[in-house]
Design an enzyme around this catalytic site. Structure first.
Site, PDB file in Angstrom:
ATOM      1  CB  CYS A   1      -1.778   7.394   2.546  1.00 24.95           C
ATOM      2  SG  CYS A   1      -3.090   6.558   3.415  1.00 24.95           S
TER       3      CYS A   1
ATOM      4  CD  GLU B   1      -2.569  -1.265  -0.302  1.00 22.68           C
ATOM      5  OE1 GLU B   1      -3.266  -0.265  -0.845  1.00 22.68           O
ATOM      6  OE2 GLU B   1      -2.839  -2.442  -0.692  1.00 22.68           O
TER       7      GLU B   1
HETATM    8  P1  NAP Z   1       8.891   4.840   3.153  1.00 16.69           P
HETATM    9  O1  NAP Z   1       9.982   5.934   3.376  1.00 16.69           O
HETATM   10  O2  NAP Z   1       8.646   4.200   2.126  1.00 16.69           O
HETATM   11  O3  NAP Z   1       9.093   3.814   4.715  1.00 16.69           O
HETATM   12  C1  NAP Z   1       8.277   3.024   4.921  1.00 16.69           C
HETATM   13  C2  NAP Z   1       8.917   1.914   5.551  1.00 16.69           C
HETATM   14  O4  NAP Z   1       9.720   0.981   4.568  1.00 16.69           O
HETATM   15  C3  NAP Z   1       9.591   2.239   6.666  1.00 16.69           C
HETATM   16  O5  NAP Z   1       9.679   1.001   7.729  1.00 16.69           O
HETATM   17  C4  NAP Z   1      10.910   2.189   6.126  1.00 16.69           C
HETATM   18  O6  NAP Z   1      12.001   1.871   7.075  1.00 16.69           O
HETATM   19  C5  NAP Z   1      10.907   1.093   4.888  1.00 16.69           C
HETATM   20  N1  NAP Z   1      11.889   0.858   3.958  1.00 16.69           N
HETATM   21  C6  NAP Z   1      12.848   2.070   3.517  1.00 16.69           C
HETATM   22  N2  NAP Z   1      13.527   1.493   2.708  1.00 16.69           N
HETATM   23  C7  NAP Z   1      13.416   0.377   2.516  1.00 16.69           C
HETATM   24  C8  NAP Z   1      13.765  -1.058   1.804  1.00 16.69           C
HETATM   25  N3  NAP Z   1      14.774  -0.431   0.905  1.00 16.69           N
HETATM   26  N4  NAP Z   1      13.466  -1.976   1.701  1.00 16.69           N
HETATM   27  C9  NAP Z   1      12.396  -2.427   2.600  1.00 16.69           C
HETATM   28  N5  NAP Z   1      11.776  -1.269   3.570  1.00 16.69           N
HETATM   29  C10 NAP Z   1      12.506  -0.203   3.548  1.00 16.69           C
HETATM   30  O7  NAP Z   1       7.383   5.644   3.717  1.00 16.69           O
HETATM   31  P2  NAP Z   1       7.046   6.545   5.082  1.00 16.69           P
HETATM   32  O8  NAP Z   1       7.879   7.726   4.856  1.00 16.69           O
HETATM   33  O9  NAP Z   1       7.334   5.675   6.289  1.00 16.69           O
HETATM   34  O10 NAP Z   1       5.572   6.974   5.070  1.00 16.69           O
HETATM   35  C11 NAP Z   1       5.064   7.800   4.142  1.00 16.69           C
HETATM   36  C12 NAP Z   1       4.626   6.944   3.042  1.00 16.69           C
HETATM   37  O11 NAP Z   1       3.568   5.854   3.028  1.00 16.69           O
HETATM   38  C13 NAP Z   1       3.687   7.914   2.043  1.00 16.69           C
HETATM   39  O12 NAP Z   1       3.963   7.874   0.684  1.00 16.69           O
HETATM   40  C14 NAP Z   1       2.250   7.498   2.437  1.00 16.69           C
HETATM   41  O13 NAP Z   1       1.281   7.986   1.317  1.00 16.69           O
HETATM   42  C15 NAP Z   1       2.488   5.978   2.459  1.00 16.69           C
HETATM   43  N6  NAP Z   1       1.328   5.725   3.264  1.00 16.69           N
HETATM   44  C16 NAP Z   1       0.521   4.758   2.456  1.00 16.69           C
HETATM   45  C17 NAP Z   1      -0.791   4.258   3.117  1.00 16.69           C
HETATM   46  C18 NAP Z   1      -1.875   3.544   2.422  1.00 16.69           C
HETATM   47  O14 NAP Z   1      -2.787   2.903   2.922  1.00 16.69           O
HETATM   48  N7  NAP Z   1      -1.950   3.449   1.118  1.00 16.69           N
HETATM   49  C19 NAP Z   1      -0.950   4.150   4.476  1.00 16.69           C
HETATM   50  C20 NAP Z   1       0.157   5.215   5.218  1.00 16.69           C
HETATM   51  C21 NAP Z   1       1.128   5.585   4.469  1.00 16.69           C
HETATM   52  P3  NAP Z   1      12.917   3.028   7.557  1.00 16.69           P
HETATM   53  O15 NAP Z   1      12.053   4.092   8.269  1.00 16.69           O
HETATM   54  O16 NAP Z   1      14.004   2.524   8.325  1.00 16.69           O
HETATM   55  O17 NAP Z   1      13.582   3.837   6.293  1.00 16.69           O
END
Ligand code: NAP
Length: 596
Positions: free
Chosen positions: A400, A366
């Site tokens: 999101c 997601e």
């Molecule tokens: P993110 O930067 O993509 O990080 C999400 C998770 O992925 C974190 O636990 C992060 O760990 C991990 N991660 C980072 N690099 C990775 C890799 N190479 N391999 C595996 N995991 C990795 O996103 P965010 O800033 O936490 O959240 C914001 C985003 O989430 C926004 O785009 C928002 O729209 C989206 N979101 C979507 C929904 C939905 O239901 N569609 C709901 C909520 C949020 P680290 O923190 O250690 O980097």
């Protein structure tokens, strides 16, 4: 202590057995029923069943198959009654007693600031010395928690440990797993304001936003427990003459769960308990922005009675251990919520076959959104303004589902803008432990910089109507910003900013407004404010988003009522909090037994 590399930390990027039931699998049936007046106890279950609804096991005739196939062990108690699912109510902080309770919780949590959290794999506690410092985004001088980070080698060990625990956990009866989930919900409910306070301090949520997040986490536990009871019952397959035909749902294996920071309890808890209640073992890698909330939820799972072997909370940087977890040949599925780019990378890596891997990995991803609200010429303008306002600026626009595009019919454009500007320019910005502030900090320094750079871009792409207000120092504060007259080709119309920045765009008519709303690679949420039934009908058909709302805000999806997930680059449309969700964590096994 490493202070490098953290986003919000000082420095990194944005960053439901068996009372001797004879016969084949009893049916698990949901029916309307009379409210029970006292708690109902079974060997493995006790429900406080003040309900209008019963989940009842109906035992079809025949015991031969039971003996032959050992099905007695696969069935559960004769009748378990659970109350009908209801959403957890949110506390009203205008009530003095609730305010006092929250203030007490904030003080209590504050007294635990700076605690050190080692890693745990199985029963082993591990201090790596490579620490992640989580700070309060409202006051970056305050250290909320110090967490030991996993290395790649520990990530591999965590998957191996989950793999070793899988046979026992996957054979644990579904009813027992569901019972544990209900226990998690009970504990969270009892400690609700404490969790609210952790969210205020570590994620920068205001009191009502934190309360909504924790309530949603409780909802996921309550809802998925009931869903598992439903899926553990007989499925409606056709019976061939001379056969007994059935379809069973069995778990997948080891799941890697990767949540974001923005719903640091609800999403983290929802994805984790969905994987566990379906019988999978889990390596949970919390966001590096909110590791303390992840660690606290891990404590709740243990307190509820989940075996320590069936899950690991593996704190660590996604960029350092994410690939290792995703690529491990014993990883069976990845459940991810986060940004588009990381989701795409995980999907790509998971698709590559690894030596020794004997399945195609499943990816539940997601991702982001660029969510529009369409305001029709024939609409209640005040409620449209209110809906856009709360959708755009609640939790600083870091949802999101946040509204980042208002697409307004030219006949009401100026009036809408004027009313919205009046609301947005009156927003109080400041530390979110103080309930007078509507807008708290964004999550990290790098997020703040990214948002500010988008505001600069927006100055060239539109007309600043609200923005540039002074914000407090000491935290990651960003002024609420409204940019008008934005073209659909503009970056601020197309790219996810994830902050309190709203683009407003003029539409010629309703048709043009829907076209503009669909002009996006994303398709998560959207809303339409209109009094015209024909226009609402048109939007129902053409507005391409996973969650569409009429005459209400586009945020605040409720578990059970609004299964959540988006189209296109917003992800795999998993529909969290809905009846399809747990199937993503299960595989179906068809069993046909010839009896004549
Ligand atoms: P993110 O930067 O993509 O990080 C999400 C998770 O992925 C974190 O636990 C992060 O760990 C991990 N991660 C980072 N690099 C990775 C890799 N190479 N391999 C595996 N995991 C990795 O996103 P965010 O800033 O936490 O959240 C914001 C985003 O989430 C926004 O785009 C928002 O729209 C989206 N979101 C979507 C929904 C939905 O239901 N569609 C709901 C909520 C949020 P680290 O923190 O250690 O980097």
């Amino acid at each position: 202590m490493s202070q490098a590399g953290g986003s919000k930390r000082l420095g990194r990027k944005n960053a439901g057995r068996n009372a001797g039931v004879a016969g084949p699998r009893p049916a698990l049936r949901a029916e309307s029923g009379v409210a029970r007046r006292r708690p109902f106890r079974l060997p493995f279950f006790e429900f406080s069943a003040l309900s209008e609804y019963r989940v009842k096991q109906v035992v079809p005739g025949g015991s031969r198959l039971n003996g032959a196939f050992g099905w007695r062990n696969m069935v559960s108690m004769a009748t378990a009654t659970v109350s009908q699912f209801r959403n957890e109510p949110c506390a009203d902080f205008s009530v003095p007693a609730n305010r006092e309770a929250m203030e007490k919780a904030l003080a209590q949590v504050r007294s635990s600031f700076g605690r050190e959290y080692p890693l745990r794999i199985g029963s082993e506690r591990i201090s790596t010395g490579d620490t992640l410092i989580s700070v309060n985004p409202s006051n970056v001088m305050e250290v909320v928690g110090v967490h030991h980070r996993a290395s790649a080698a520990l990530a591999n060990r965590a998957v191996e440990s989950a793999w070793a625990a899988y046979p026992a956990w996957s054979r644990t009866p579904a009813e027992e797993r569901a019972r544990l989930l209900l226990e998690v919900a009970r504990i969270l409910r009892a400690r609700k304001m404490e969790f609210d306070a952790w969210l205020v301090y570590e994620a920068g949520k205001t009191w009502p936003e934190a309360e909504a997040d924790v309530s949603e986490g409780i909802d996921f536990c309550e809802y998925y427990a009931r869903e598992m009871l439903r899926l553990a019952g007989p499925q409606p397959v056709v019976q061939m003459p001379g056969e007994v035909d059935e379809m069973l749902y069995i778990p997948l294996g080891v799941g890697v769960v990767i949540p974001p920071w923005n719903f640091p309890l609800a999403i983290l808890a929802g994805m984790t308990v969905a994987a566990l209640v379906t019988g999978n073992t889990v390596v949970l890698k919390p966001s590096s922005e909110t590791p303390t909330i992840g660690a606290k939820f891990g404590e709740v799972l243990l307190e509820a009675g989940f075996p320590e072997s069936c899950f690991t909370v593996l704190t660590g940087s996604g960029s350092a251990i994410g690939d290792v977890l995703v690529q491990h040949p014993k990883t069976r599925f990845i459940c991810f919520t986060g940004s588009r780019d990381v989701g795409v990378r995980i999907n790509e890596l998971a698709a590559r076959h690894q030596p020794g891997q004997i399945w195609i990995k499943r990816v539940i991803a997601e991702m982001g959104g660029k969510d529009p609200i369409v305001v029709d010429a024939d609409s209640d303008l005040d409620s449209a303004v209110q809906g856009v306002f709360v959708s755009a600026f609640g939790y600083q626009g870091q949802k999101c589902s946040a509204c980042s595009r208002a697409i307004v019919d030219s006949k009401v454009y100026d009036a809408f803008l004027e009313k919205l500007a009046a609301r947005a320019s009156a927003i109080q910005v400041g530390p979110c432990d103080d309930p007078r502030h509507y807008l708290g900090p964004v999550i990290s320094e790098s997020a703040r910089k990214t948002i500010l750079s988008y505001i600069e871009i927006g100055k060239a792409e539109g007309r600043i109507v609200v923005g540039g207000a002074a914000v407090p120092e000491g935290g990651y504060f960003v002024p609420p910003t409204v940019i008008a007259d934005v073209a659909p080709t503009a970056r601020i119309f197309q790219e996810e900013i994830f902050g309190p920045v709203l683009a407003v765009t003029r539409a010629r008519d309703f048709e043009d407004a829907i076209d503009k709303a669909n002009d996006s690679e994303y398709g998560l949420t959207g809303a339409v404010y209109s009094n015209d039934p024909a226009h609402l009908g048109q939007a129902r058909e053409r507005f391409h988003v996973g969650n569409l709302y009429f005459n209400r805000k586009c945020t605040g999806a409720m578990v059970g009522a609004h299964p959540f997930g988006g189209f296109n680059m917003s992800g795999t449309d998993s529909k969290a909090g809905g009846p399809d969700y747990l199937l993503l964590f299960l595989q179906a096994k068809a069993v046909a037994a010839k009896i004549t």
